[in-house]
Write an enzyme that holds these catalytic residues in place. Structure first.
Site, PDB file in Angstrom:
ATOM      1  N   GLY A 187       0.990  -1.316   0.363  1.00  0.00           N
ATOM      2  CA  GLY A 187       0.729   0.120  -0.270  1.00  0.00           C
ATOM      3  C   GLY A 187       1.175   1.326  -0.226  1.00  0.00           C
ATOM      4  N   ASP A 188       2.068   1.150  -0.021  1.00  0.00           N
ATOM      5  CA  ASP A 188       2.902   2.372   0.608  1.00  0.00           C
ATOM      6  C   ASP A 188       3.944   2.643  -0.340  1.00  0.00           C
ATOM      7  OD1 ASP A 188       2.349   2.894   3.640  1.00  0.00           O
ATOM      8  OD2 ASP A 188       3.958   1.624   3.996  1.00  0.00           O
TER       9      ASP A 188
END
Length: 306
Positions: free
Chosen positions: A247-248
């Site tokens: 997600g980062d």
């Protein structure tokens, strides 16, 4: 430059074992230590993509000193604010047989009012010259629940586009401050809106104040509700591996596309390809550059009916 904020930084430890068996002793075959916390993950990916990146937030104690030593070995500029309390550690145990990861996260240090004031001063100074800012991750003890909303308003006052990636009440309050982008996952979106239907929840989240909402669908990619339309972006095939940091990496792709002035379909393709390349990386939170180059032209982006 792009500014990333990690209020609850961590020293990330990744242990690799042949197979993770409950109630058993394990011989660790590999140990990897690196600076962590969502915003620092984003910063490292952006730097790897060639963007000038500055990281701020908090670090303290012996753990914080080790984190900063590791950060100094990267192209990311360190603008972390010192705390009296020690930086937390996170431990990821990777099962080599299945590829599954078990995550153990310590709480962060208690941040004092004086330390928060010092951070706000540093943040305001760094906004001068920033092309975009990402506010990422959980809040450490001592930070008020409206902290991200406060930082969103400071960024907007400085005319700097701001992306918010957090959860729970900090997300609820932060989105009301009208960030340019928010990137919740399915659970965070359901907690915010009360709906698990992706299209309805994403549109509802946008009505709560965000300029654009990009929701994670896990292996199925991203769903984006923007002023220009609604899009679904997905990898060519579902990717299996270690999802830590995926997600980062998606956040990094969205920010890179934003500062490059790319249209939404291209921004989403970058985000999905980076996320999938992170899942394929043998190290949690890093991305496989060859996989990224291979996946990027094959990400499928389709415009959806509102």
């Amino acid at each position: 430059m792009i500014l990333t904020v990690t209020l609850n930084t961590a020293l990330d430890l990744t242990y690799r074992v042949p197979a993770l068996v409950p109630h058993a002793s394990h011989r660790v075959t590999q140990v990897i230590e690196r600076p962590g916390g969502k915003g620092l993950n984003v910063a490292r990916v952006l730097a790897a993509l060639g963007h000038e990146t500055v990281a701020t937030g908090f670090a303290g104690g012996a753990t914080g000193a080790t984190l900063r030593e590791h950060l100094a070995a990267t192209p990311v500029r360190d603008e972390l604010v010192e705390t009296a309390g020690p930086t937390r550690r996170t431990v990821a145990v990777v099962d080599a047989a299945t590829g599954d990861t078990t995550q153990l996260n310590e709480p962060g240090p208690a941040v004092t009012p004086a330390e928060w004031t010092a951070f706000r001063t540093r943040f305001t100074e760094l906004l001068d010259g920033a092309r975009a800012v990402a506010l990422c991750g959980s809040l450490p003890p001592g930070i008020h629940v409206g902290a991200y909303a406060e930082l969103v308003r400071l960024a907007r006052a400085a005319a700097v586009p701001v992306l918010l990636d957090t959860s729970g009440e900090p997300l609820r309050r932060g989105i009301a401050a009208r960030p340019d982008l928010v990137k919740p996952n399915a659970d965070e979106l359901a907690q915010l809106t009360g709906s698990r239907e992706p299209h309805r929840a994403t549109r509802d989240a946008r009505r709560r104040g965000a300029h654009a909402v990009i929701s994670s669908l896990g292996p199925e990619g991203l769903l984006a509700a923007t002023p220009e339309g609604l899009w679904h972006a997905a990898p060519p095939t579902p990717v299996r591996g270690n999802p830590t940091g995926a997600g980062d990496s998606a956040v990094a792709g969205l920010l890179a596309g934003l500062v490059d002035g790319a249209p939404w379909p291209e921004r989403l393709a970058r985000a999905v390809a980076l996320s999938a390349a992170t899942v394929l990386s043998p190290v949690a939170g890093e991305f496989d550059t060859a996989a990224y180059a291979d996946l990027l032209p094959r990400v499928k982006v389709t415009e959806e009916t509102p």
